[in-house]
Design a protein around this motif. Structure first.
Motif, PDB file in Angstrom:
ATOM      1  N   ALA A   1       0.794  -1.237   0.000  1.00  0.00           N
ATOM      2  CA  ALA A   1       0.000   0.000   0.000  1.00  0.00           C
ATOM      3  C   ALA A   1       0.822   1.282   0.000  1.00  0.00           C
ATOM      4  O   ALA A   1       0.420   2.277  -0.626  1.00  0.00           O
ATOM      5  N   LEU A   2       1.982   1.299   0.687  1.00  0.00           N
ATOM      6  CA  LEU A   2       2.714   2.550   0.858  1.00  0.00           C
ATOM      7  C   LEU A   2       3.073   3.189  -0.483  1.00  0.00           C
ATOM      8  O   LEU A   2       3.501   2.509  -1.434  1.00  0.00           O
ATOM      9  N   ASN A   3       2.860   4.533  -0.530  1.00  0.00           N
ATOM     10  CA  ASN A   3       3.180   5.371  -1.696  1.00  0.00           C
ATOM     11  C   ASN A   3       2.227   5.172  -2.870  1.00  0.00           C
ATOM     12  O   ASN A   3       2.423   5.778  -3.929  1.00  0.00           O
ATOM     13  N   LYS A   4       1.187   4.321  -2.700  1.00  0.00           N
ATOM     14  CA  LYS A   4       0.169   4.193  -3.751  1.00  0.00           C
ATOM     15  C   LYS A   4      -0.895   5.278  -3.557  1.00  0.00           C
ATOM     16  O   LYS A   4      -1.223   5.647  -2.419  1.00  0.00           O
ATOM     17  N   PRO A   5      -1.474   5.795  -4.672  1.00  0.00           N
ATOM     18  CA  PRO A   5      -2.578   6.750  -4.518  1.00  0.00           C
ATOM     19  C   PRO A   5      -3.793   6.037  -3.906  1.00  0.00           C
ATOM     20  O   PRO A   5      -4.290   5.060  -4.478  1.00  0.00           O
ATOM     21  N   LEU A   6      -4.240   6.516  -2.751  1.00  0.00           N
ATOM     22  CA  LEU A   6      -5.289   5.819  -2.013  1.00  0.00           C
ATOM     23  C   LEU A   6      -6.572   5.670  -2.816  1.00  0.00           C
ATOM     24  O   LEU A   6      -7.114   4.572  -2.952  1.00  0.00           O
TER      25      LEU A   6
ATOM     26  N   VAL B   1     -13.678   1.944  -4.480  1.00  0.00           N
ATOM     27  CA  VAL B   1     -14.487   1.511  -5.620  1.00  0.00           C
ATOM     28  C   VAL B   1     -14.777   2.717  -6.511  1.00  0.00           C
ATOM     29  O   VAL B   1     -14.941   3.838  -6.022  1.00  0.00           O
ATOM     30  N   PRO B   2     -14.833   2.508  -7.837  1.00  0.00           N
ATOM     31  CA  PRO B   2     -14.968   3.639  -8.792  1.00  0.00           C
ATOM     32  C   PRO B   2     -16.133   4.572  -8.481  1.00  0.00           C
ATOM     33  O   PRO B   2     -16.001   5.782  -8.599  1.00  0.00           O
ATOM     34  N   SER B   3     -17.279   4.026  -8.042  1.00  0.00           N
ATOM     35  CA  SER B   3     -18.470   4.871  -7.864  1.00  0.00           C
ATOM     36  C   SER B   3     -18.306   5.895  -6.739  1.00  0.00           C
ATOM     37  O   SER B   3     -19.041   6.877  -6.687  1.00  0.00           O
ATOM     38  N   LEU B   4     -17.351   5.671  -5.825  1.00  0.00           N
ATOM     39  CA  LEU B   4     -17.184   6.575  -4.681  1.00  0.00           C
ATOM     40  C   LEU B   4     -15.916   7.412  -4.756  1.00  0.00           C
ATOM     41  O   LEU B   4     -15.641   8.199  -3.852  1.00  0.00           O
ATOM     42  N   ARG B   5     -15.098   7.228  -5.801  1.00  0.00           N
ATOM     43  CA  ARG B   5     -13.790   7.901  -5.823  1.00  0.00           C
ATOM     44  C   ARG B   5     -13.914   9.424  -5.754  1.00  0.00           C
ATOM     45  O   ARG B   5     -13.161  10.095  -5.050  1.00  0.00           O
ATOM     46  N   ARG B   6     -14.866   9.966  -6.492  1.00  0.00           N
ATOM     47  CA  ARG B   6     -14.994  11.418  -6.516  1.00  0.00           C
ATOM     48  C   ARG B   6     -15.361  11.975  -5.136  1.00  0.00           C
ATOM     49  O   ARG B   6     -14.748  12.936  -4.652  1.00  0.00           O
ATOM     50  N   SER B   7     -16.382  11.346  -4.480  1.00  0.00           N
ATOM     51  CA  SER B   7     -16.813  11.859  -3.166  1.00  0.00           C
ATOM     52  C   SER B   7     -15.730  11.656  -2.108  1.00  0.00           C
ATOM     53  O   SER B   7     -15.509  12.512  -1.248  1.00  0.00           O
TER      54      SER B   7
ATOM     55  N   LEU C   1     -17.278   4.526   3.702  1.00  0.00           N
ATOM     56  CA  LEU C   1     -16.354   4.375   2.574  1.00  0.00           C
ATOM     57  C   LEU C   1     -16.286   2.902   2.188  1.00  0.00           C
ATOM     58  O   LEU C   1     -16.303   2.026   3.059  1.00  0.00           O
ATOM     59  N   GLU C   2     -16.256   2.620   0.876  1.00  0.00           N
ATOM     60  CA  GLU C   2     -16.174   1.237   0.398  1.00  0.00           C
ATOM     61  C   GLU C   2     -14.766   0.948  -0.106  1.00  0.00           C
ATOM     62  O   GLU C   2     -14.333   1.504  -1.114  1.00  0.00           O
ATOM     63  N   PHE C   3     -14.054   0.067   0.618  1.00  0.00           N
ATOM     64  CA  PHE C   3     -12.718  -0.369   0.210  1.00  0.00           C
ATOM     65  C   PHE C   3     -12.848  -1.614  -0.661  1.00  0.00           C
ATOM     66  O   PHE C   3     -13.661  -2.497  -0.389  1.00  0.00           O
ATOM     67  N   GLU C   4     -12.013  -1.683  -1.689  1.00  0.00           N
ATOM     68  CA  GLU C   4     -11.953  -2.891  -2.507  1.00  0.00           C
ATOM     69  C   GLU C   4     -10.729  -3.692  -2.065  1.00  0.00           C
ATOM     70  O   GLU C   4      -9.596  -3.206  -2.110  1.00  0.00           O
ATOM     71  N   THR C   5     -10.932  -4.926  -1.579  1.00  0.00           N
ATOM     72  CA  THR C   5      -9.839  -5.730  -1.056  1.00  0.00           C
ATOM     73  C   THR C   5      -9.037  -6.354  -2.197  1.00  0.00           C
ATOM     74  O   THR C   5      -9.407  -6.274  -3.372  1.00  0.00           O
TER      75      THR C   5
END
Length: 845
Positions: free
Chosen positions: A361-366, A372-378, A397-401
């Motif tokens: 995960a480190l240094n990746k854009p969160l 999930v795509p539908s919530l990225r903007r909010s 918030l919806e995380f994609e595992t």
């Protein structure tokens, strides 16, 4: 009946019948106007009723219990408040209103943390509430309420999870004790103890001590700095054989032995061996150390380093390591981003939930990697606001595992700042609410699926044939359900109109009726076209033809929706209040009017070791209270049984294992529905640890105060205005001025010789700015106008918040050595003059 004869049908009218044996029966009845088939004239009234005697009696009993428990909470002598799952106040009893100044009407619906909690505790209080909303309860959490008048009230709170009748979490209830007075007293005592301890530890003079066996038990920072041995290395070691140079061990031992007999020594020159095998010369006063009973418990040496000084300290790295470990091992997912949105924090729980390791995960854009795509903007908007200092609480918030599953997290997005308060990122502290969210969505889907409607038939009558298909559907059934007769007839009743969860049981009732076994008062749930649920109390009657062949089933019903909702609400309230008492994280116990135990919750059983079965029926005072307090506790209980309640009474319980537990109790009068006194309820806090701590702190403060007052070295102090506020016995002895003479007098203008007042004032002014001075020679003018020479260390005095509040001077009386030095200087000057002016030639090589 008159209204029904006028054509006005009456629904759900409850009245009482007296049967032949004189018993009262409660009937829920619909009165329907009966008309002639030919001309529609009124010919009578048809009454269709249901026997609701048992439910009516149950309702009244449940309402009585609920009313008593509600009265107990509202009038309890302890503050009780609660929140819903959104953190908004939904419980606020009279005691809470009294303490805070906010009425129940002002508090209800307000967000608890942001409205009533002081700013610096909001995050920690919210964390406690969030834990309780997750089922993790907290005991004895100290919380600071801000009252309506701006004052601070300290409450000791147990945060208990609140659940509904289905055991779902619906909020949090806090049962508290107002410990404002004791907390303020504790802090004052702790400040004194801390200040005296800080004075010894941070004094600019070395201070060390031994016990009666000669082993080190006091070793302040200055001593550690001078000798090179830290406190851990010194504690418990024999002082003389470990730290004193061999040639002085015998004489030093003699000085210490005398001090252990009460014969103190002043200005004894001692040579310490440092860790680097250097010699440090200390001018020491050996003072006898005594406990609160004036027994000799050791010796304290207050010294002056007349050689040199240095210092050594470290601790920040350990704190940083501990905080890092806290974040990594926290049981809640914690993650963070930098100002560019890249992950820079990813604790073990986050890795466990998402399947992505910290390295993944480190240094990746969160947002683009894990959301999930539908919530990225909010989500990006929430993070952008936090990067501007606008934080967000409880954002779902919806995380994609890593396995492409969805995990639902309830997140608080907190702005992260560096030491200069610059924003450097965002930290999210979350709760994994995946299971509850999935359950909520499943329940919503079920609700959308159930679209059949039932409404207001005066006496809904419907029927089925032997195949279960509708063949009877009167106007009232159509009115209740929203389905016309044409829409209903020919459709399978169970599959078409009954909610899925009840289809099997309803089918069994109908099948039994089709076999001749009828059912009375069967509660059935119809879902209307407007998605409401209507509860019908149905009699399923077998329908037969003229030859007595079974040809179907007829259901004659009563719409009991309001009564059922009321029953469930009353039962839920009674169950919740009973569950609150039994499962409260605070001990709650009660007695009847005879003093025998009739309430004993789980927490009381846990604290005392006596189970509920052990306690119920036993006399409270004689069985569980320590002998010395039985009379006073009985008076408290008797007063409460007369309506005079008591708050914050400290009570000592004797446990099953004969230990003593200290409880801070509010004794509340218990009343029945008619307001008659039926007993006493005690809502308590287990303050055993706090009580033991208070006594230890008070003993330490007393000992340190005695050390200062009886030290064999003069110790005096001033406040920020330069007035005397410290003047120990030795200072009084040297100057001739008693403590009463000196206190609140300006030190410099009253006690310092005129020629030195300016320079002494400068030394004190520097110390009041944090710049301390060592080995400053000062001339005191005594009450007899004699001059005493003191070698003084001026140490800045600070309170518990590290604010400068004055200066303390620890001194050595060097009058004799100073006078001797001056006499020698005068003799030298006189001999020089004699040589220079002699009438005989004097020369030397």
């Amino acid at each position: 009946i008159d209204r029904a004869l006028e054509g006005n049908d009456i629904s759900n009218c409850t009245f009482q019948f007296a049967n032949r044996s004189g018993d009262i029966k409660h009937l829920l009845t619909n009165f329907t106007c009966r008309r002639d088939f030919e001309d529609s004239k009124t010919v009578g009234v048809l009454a269709v009723g249901q026997d609701v005697t048992e439910t009516t009696q149950h309702d009244r009993a449940a309402a009585s219990v609920a009313n008593e428990l509600r009265q107990l909470i509202d009038t309890a002598n302890a503050p009780i408040f609660g929140i819903d799952v959104f953190g908004k106040v939904n419980e606020w009893n009279e005691k809470t209103a009294e303490i805070t100044g906010y009425s129940k009407e002002e508090a209800l619906g307000k967000h608890l943390s942001s409205t009533f909690i002081v700013n610096n505790l909001r995050d920690s209080v919210q964390s406690v509430l969030d834990n309780a909303l997750g089922g993790q309860e907290t005991s004895n959490y100290e919380l600071e309420f801000r009252t309506k008048s701006g004052e601070i009230r300290y409450l000791l709170v147990n945060a208990t999870t609140r659940r509904d009748i289905d055991n779902a979490i619906v909020g949090v209830v806090g049962v508290a004790q107002d410990v404002t007075e004791s907390t303020q007293n504790d802090r004052a005592v702790a400040t004194i103890a801390n200040e005296l301890r800080q004075f010894i530890d941070k004094a600019n003079a070395p201070i060390f001590g031994i016990d009666i066996h000669g082993n080190v038990n006091e070793w302040n920072d200055r001593t550690a700095e001078i000798t090179g041995f830290n406190s851990d290395e010194a504690m418990g070691k024999p002082l003389v054989s470990t730290f004193i140079v061999p040639k002085l061990r015998s004489s030093v031992q003699n000085v210490l032995d005398l001090a252990l007999q009460g014969n103190e020594s002043s200005n004894y020159e001692l040579e310490f061996t440092t860790k680097g095998n250097e010699i440090r010369y200390l001018l020491v006063n050996a003072s006898t150390r005594r406990d609160a009973e004036n027994n000799v418990v050791g010796v304290v040496g207050v010294a002056q380093d007349v050689t040199e000084s240095s210092k050594n300290d470290r601790a920040v790295a350990a704190m940083a390591h501990e905080l890092r470990q806290l974040v990594d091992t926290a049981n809640a997912p914690i993650f963070g981003i930098d100002v560019d949105g890249n992950v820079n924090e990813w604790n073990n729980k986050t890795a466990e939930i998402t399947g992505f390791t910290k390295e993944d995960a480190l240094n990746k854009p969160l947002v683009s990697t894990f959301i999930v795509p539908s919530l990225r903007r909010s989500v990006q908007e929430v993070l952008d606001r936090a990067l501007k200092g606008i934080e967000t609480s409880n954002y779902e918030l919806e995380f994609e595992t890593k396995k492409k599953e969805i995990r639902y997290l309830l997140v608080n997005a907190t702005t992260r700042r560096d030491a200069e308060f610059n924003i450097i990122g965002v930290v999210g502290v979350a709760q994994d609410v995946t299971e509850s969210t999935k359950n909520d969505r499943a329940m919503s889907a079920m609700a959308r699926e159930l679209r059949q409607l039932v409404d207001t038939a005066n006496a809904p009558i419907f029927g089925i044939d032997v195949n279960g298909e509708v063949n009877e559907w009167n106007d009232k059934t159509a009115e209740i359900t929203g389905y016309s007769r044409d829409e209903a007839v020919g459709y399978h009743l169970v599959e078409t109109f009954i909610v899925p969860s009840l289809r099997q049981s309803v089918q069994e009732v109908l099948d039994n009726a089709l076999n001749g076994t009828e059912a009375s008062n069967y509660e059935l749930e119809f879902r209307t076209q407007s998605d409401e649920v209507r509860y019908l109390l149905v009699n399923a009657t077998t329908r037969r033809d003229a030859e007595y062949n079974i040809i179907g089933v007829v259901g004659v019903a009563q719409d009991v929706t309001e009564a059922v909702k009321h029953d469930r609400a009353v039962a839920a309230m009674a169950n919740e209040l009973r569950q609150l008492i039994n499962n409260a994280n605070a001990p709650i116990f009660g007695i009847d009017i005879h003093g025998n135990v009739n309430e004993w919750n789980d927490k009381t059983a846990e604290i005392t070791g006596y189970s509920k079965q052990d306690a119920i029926g036993a006399p409270l005072v004689n069985t569980f209270i320590v002998q010395s307090l039985r009379h006073s506790v009985q008076e408290i209980m008797d007063s409460a049984l007369e309506g005079r309640e008591t708050s914050n009474y400290e009570l000592e319980f004797q446990t099953k294992t004969n230990e003593v537990r200290y409880l801070l109790v509010n004794a509340t009068t218990r009343r029945d529905v008619e307001n008659k006194i039926v007993g006493v309820v005690g809502v308590a806090q287990d303050v055993t640890e706090a009580a033991q701590h208070d006594r230890a702190v008070a003993a330490m403060a007393h000992e340190l105060r005695q050390l200062v007052d009886t030290a064999n070295a003069p110790i005096f102090g001033i406040d920020v205005d330069g007035n005397v506020n410290e003047w120990n016995n030795k200072t009084a002895e040297i100057t001739g001025f008693t403590k009463e003479d000196a206190l609140n007098k300006p030190l410099v203008s009253t006690f310092i010789v005129p020629s030195l007042r300016r320079s002494v004032q400068e030394v004190l002014d520097r110390a009041l700015k944090g710049i301390e001075t060592s080995n400053y020679e000062l001339e005191f003018e005594t009450k007899k106008k004699e001059i005493r020479y003191l070698l003084v260390n001026a140490t800045t005095r600070r309170d518990a918040e590290f604010n400068i509040i004055g200066v303390v001077g620890v001194a050595q009386d060097v009058t004799e050595s100073t006078k001797n030095d001056r006499a020698m200087s005068a003799m030298a000057r006189e001999l020089r003059q004699l040589v220079d002016t002699a009438n005989a030639p004097i020369f030397g090589i």
